[in-house]
Design an enzyme around this catalytic site. Structure first.
Site, PDB file in Angstrom:
ATOM      1  N   ASN A  11       0.861  -1.186   0.000  1.00 40.56           N
ATOM      2  CA  ASN A  11       0.000   0.000   0.000  1.00 40.56           C
ATOM      3  C   ASN A  11       0.898   1.236   0.000  1.00 40.56           C
ATOM      4  O   ASN A  11       1.518   1.558   1.013  1.00 40.56           O
ATOM      5  CB  ASN A  11      -0.897  -0.052   1.253  1.00 40.56           C
ATOM      6  CG  ASN A  11      -1.749   1.192   1.400  1.00 40.56           C
ATOM      7  OD1 ASN A  11      -1.852   2.007   0.481  1.00 40.56           O
ATOM      8  ND2 ASN A  11      -2.373   1.340   2.565  1.00 40.56           N
ATOM      9  N   TRP A  12       0.947   1.904  -1.135  1.00 36.94           N
ATOM     10  CA  TRP A  12       1.871   3.048  -1.261  1.00 36.94           C
ATOM     11  C   TRP A  12       1.272   4.342  -0.720  1.00 36.94           C
ATOM     12  O   TRP A  12       1.947   5.370  -0.678  1.00 36.94           O
ATOM     13  CB  TRP A  12       2.293   3.221  -2.734  1.00 36.94           C
ATOM     14  CG  TRP A  12       3.075   2.055  -3.262  1.00 36.94           C
ATOM     15  CD1 TRP A  12       3.544   0.992  -2.538  1.00 36.94           C
ATOM     16  CD2 TRP A  12       3.494   1.829  -4.615  1.00 36.94           C
ATOM     17  NE1 TRP A  12       4.220   0.118  -3.362  1.00 36.94           N
ATOM     18  CE2 TRP A  12       4.209   0.609  -4.636  1.00 36.94           C
ATOM     19  CE3 TRP A  12       3.327   2.543  -5.808  1.00 36.94           C
ATOM     20  CZ2 TRP A  12       4.756   0.085  -5.809  1.00 36.94           C
ATOM     21  CZ3 TRP A  12       3.880   2.022  -6.980  1.00 36.94           C
ATOM     22  CH2 TRP A  12       4.585   0.806  -6.973  1.00 36.94           C
ATOM     23  N   LYS A  13       0.023   4.318  -0.364  1.00 32.59           N
ATOM     24  CA  LYS A  13      -0.647   5.477   0.244  1.00 32.59           C
ATOM     25  C   LYS A  13      -0.439   6.741  -0.614  1.00 32.59           C
ATOM     26  O   LYS A  13      -0.336   6.643  -1.821  1.00 32.59           O
ATOM     27  CB  LYS A  13      -0.166   5.669   1.685  1.00 32.59           C
ATOM     28  CG  LYS A  13      -0.265   4.374   2.497  1.00 32.59           C
ATOM     29  CD  LYS A  13      -0.108   4.579   3.974  1.00 32.59           C
ATOM     30  CE  LYS A  13      -0.188   3.226   4.672  1.00 32.59           C
ATOM     31  NZ  LYS A  13      -0.200   3.315   6.111  1.00 32.59           N
ATOM     32  N   HIS A  96      -9.773   0.996   5.094  1.00 37.71           N
ATOM     33  CA  HIS A  96      -8.461   1.177   5.728  1.00 37.71           C
ATOM     34  C   HIS A  96      -8.608   2.160   6.886  1.00 37.71           C
ATOM     35  O   HIS A  96      -9.402   3.101   6.812  1.00 37.71           O
ATOM     36  CB  HIS A  96      -7.456   1.711   4.694  1.00 37.71           C
ATOM     37  CG  HIS A  96      -6.055   1.718   5.221  1.00 37.71           C
ATOM     38  ND1 HIS A  96      -5.593   2.717   6.049  1.00 37.71           N
ATOM     39  CD2 HIS A  96      -5.028   0.840   5.072  1.00 37.71           C
ATOM     40  CE1 HIS A  96      -4.336   2.452   6.377  1.00 37.71           C
ATOM     41  NE2 HIS A  96      -3.965   1.315   5.795  1.00 37.71           N
ATOM     42  N   GLU A  98      -6.965   4.579   7.881  1.00 38.82           N
ATOM     43  CA  GLU A  98      -6.792   6.008   7.544  1.00 38.82           C
ATOM     44  C   GLU A  98      -8.059   6.566   6.899  1.00 38.82           C
ATOM     45  O   GLU A  98      -8.389   7.732   7.077  1.00 38.82           O
ATOM     46  CB  GLU A  98      -5.558   6.182   6.638  1.00 38.82           C
ATOM     47  CG  GLU A  98      -4.272   6.028   7.441  1.00 38.82           C
ATOM     48  CD  GLU A  98      -3.097   5.439   6.687  1.00 38.82           C
ATOM     49  OE1 GLU A  98      -3.104   5.448   5.436  1.00 38.82           O
ATOM     50  OE2 GLU A  98      -2.168   4.952   7.351  1.00 38.82           O
ATOM     51  N   GLU A 168      -5.655  -5.188  10.741  1.00 38.44           N
ATOM     52  CA  GLU A 168      -4.650  -4.146  10.920  1.00 38.44           C
ATOM     53  C   GLU A 168      -4.934  -3.364  12.198  1.00 38.44           C
ATOM     54  O   GLU A 168      -5.752  -2.426  12.188  1.00 38.44           O
ATOM     55  CB  GLU A 168      -4.686  -3.164   9.745  1.00 38.44           C
ATOM     56  CG  GLU A 168      -4.327  -3.782   8.421  1.00 38.44           C
ATOM     57  CD  GLU A 168      -3.678  -2.743   7.502  1.00 38.44           C
ATOM     58  OE1 GLU A 168      -2.515  -2.910   7.158  1.00 38.44           O
ATOM     59  OE2 GLU A 168      -4.345  -1.754   7.170  1.00 38.44           O
ATOM     60  N   GLY A 174       2.033   2.243  10.715  1.00 35.69           N
ATOM     61  CA  GLY A 174       2.946   3.382  10.527  1.00 35.69           C
ATOM     62  C   GLY A 174       3.651   3.825  11.799  1.00 35.69           C
ATOM     63  O   GLY A 174       4.219   4.905  11.852  1.00 35.69           O
ATOM     64  N   SER A 214       3.090  -2.045  10.345  1.00 35.28           N
ATOM     65  CA  SER A 214       4.546  -1.965  10.569  1.00 35.28           C
ATOM     66  C   SER A 214       5.294  -3.250  10.223  1.00 35.28           C
ATOM     67  O   SER A 214       6.225  -3.635  10.929  1.00 35.28           O
ATOM     68  CB  SER A 214       4.835  -1.554  12.012  1.00 35.28           C
ATOM     69  OG  SER A 214       4.366  -0.243  12.246  1.00 35.28           O
ATOM     70  N   GLY A 235       2.721  -1.263   4.337  1.00 34.92           N
ATOM     71  CA  GLY A 235       2.718   0.152   3.977  1.00 34.92           C
ATOM     72  C   GLY A 235       4.133   0.633   3.707  1.00 34.92           C
ATOM     73  O   GLY A 235       4.693   0.424   2.632  1.00 34.92           O
ATOM     74  N   GLY A 236       4.733   1.266   4.717  1.00 33.59           N
ATOM     75  CA  GLY A 236       6.048   1.897   4.588  1.00 33.59           C
ATOM     76  C   GLY A 236       7.087   1.052   3.864  1.00 33.59           C
ATOM     77  O   GLY A 236       7.756   1.532   2.938  1.00 33.59           O
TER      78      GLY A 236
HETATM   79  P1  PGA Z   1       2.582   0.283   7.619  1.00 33.39           P
HETATM   80  O1  PGA Z   1       1.156   0.456   6.934  1.00 33.39           O
HETATM   81  O2  PGA Z   1       3.172  -1.003   7.111  1.00 33.39           O
HETATM   82  O3  PGA Z   1       3.375   1.491   7.188  1.00 33.39           O
HETATM   83  O4  PGA Z   1       2.355   0.228   9.103  1.00 33.39           O
HETATM   84  C1  PGA Z   1       0.283  -0.627   6.804  1.00 33.39           C
HETATM   85  C2  PGA Z   1      -1.008  -0.185   6.194  1.00 33.39           C
HETATM   86  O5  PGA Z   1      -1.428   0.956   6.442  1.00 33.39           O
HETATM   87  O6  PGA Z   1      -1.658  -0.924   5.461  1.00 33.39           O
END
Ligand code: PGA
Length: 260
Positions: A11-13, A96, A98, A168, A174, A214, A235-236
């Site tokens: 997930n590149w957000k 998600h 966010e 999640e 994050g 994470s 994500g990251g």
């Molecule tokens: P993260 O993000 O790996 O940076 O914690 C995961 C996600 O939001 O799907």
């Protein structure tokens, strides 16, 4: 769909321009080997989906939308729909944290998006997870239950086969704060038991459930080794070609060890 493949989703957000996204795919394509038991899914900015769908080898990478509106078309300025994503994205993130917490996506929105995705032949990845305070108050199971019921309310047993759940925990996203594999296992077991309650044993056993929060190249194996975990939502670490390809390699190893 049965749990025959390990799914690794990046997930590149809100990161990378279209050009940078294309470059990252190019780097990844050199590092990632195909594996019949591992599916790699990339969720870039919506702007890059069309370009990347022409660029990727679809056996190597599938694409996911990070978000979309639940109506297929109409006077909804600024939105994109699942109908427009059809044929471009094979998957879509829905709910998600966010989206839930920053953009106030409600259970009603999430449920409508799950339906819109299915209607347009896109597999929804329904994200659920508790916040730090819900966890501290012992409300994890209730939160997962409410979010499952909220997202799946109109989903039939046949439609359920196309849905993937991503567990999640919000406090792990994050933050660099890893969820303990034991806690992940417990949460996913509770998800399966709720699916069993709603749809029956077979559906619960066949449900693909991912872990996200994470995940790094170092930590990935400890989650992939869990019999309850069918893949990872990253994500990251998915923004770094080397880190992400290491995670994919670990999935290859774990699929090779054939835990299911
Ligand atoms: P993260 O993000 O790996 O940076 O914690 C995961 C996600 O939001 O799907």
């Amino acid at each position: 769909m049965a749990r025959d493949k390990t799914l690794i989703v990046g997930n590149w957000k809100l990161n990378l321009t279209v050009g940078e996204s294309s470059l990252l795919v190019h780097e990844l394509s050199k590092l990632v080997k195909n594996h019949r038991d591992v599916e790699v899914v990339l969720a870039p900015t919506s702007l890059a989906l069309q370009t990347l769908s022409l660029q990727v080898n679809h056996r190597q990478f599938k694409l996911a939308a990070q978000n979309f509106y639940w109506r297929d078309h109409g006077p909804y300025t600024g939105e994109i729909s699942a109908a427009q994503l059809r044929g471009i994205a094979q998957f879509a993130l829905v709910g998600h944290s966010e989206r839930r917490h920053i953009f106030n996506d409600s259970d009603k929105d999430i449920r409508a998006k799950v339906q819109a995705a299915i209607r347009n032949h896109i597999r929804p990845i329904l994200c659920i997870g508790e916040t730090a305070s819900e966890r501290a108050n012992g409300e994890t199971q209730d939160t997962l239950h409410d979010q499952l019921i909220g997202g799946l309310a109109n989903v039939t047993s046949e439609e359920l086969e196309h849905i993937i759940i991503a567990y999640e925990p919000v406090w792990a996203i994050g933050t660099g704060q890893n969820a303990h594999p034991h806690d992940v296992s417990q949460a996913i077991r509770s998800i399966r038991s709720q699916i069993k309650h709603l749809y029956g044993t077979k559906q619960a056993e066949n449900m693909q459930v991912l872990y996200g929060g994470s995940v790094t190249a170092d930590g990935a194996s400890s989650y992939l080794a869990l019999p309850d975990v069918d893949g990872l939502l990253v994500g990251g670490a998915s923004l770094d070609a080397h880190a992400f390809s290491e995670i994919i390699k670990k999935a290859h190893k774990s699929a090779g060890a054939s835990k299911v």
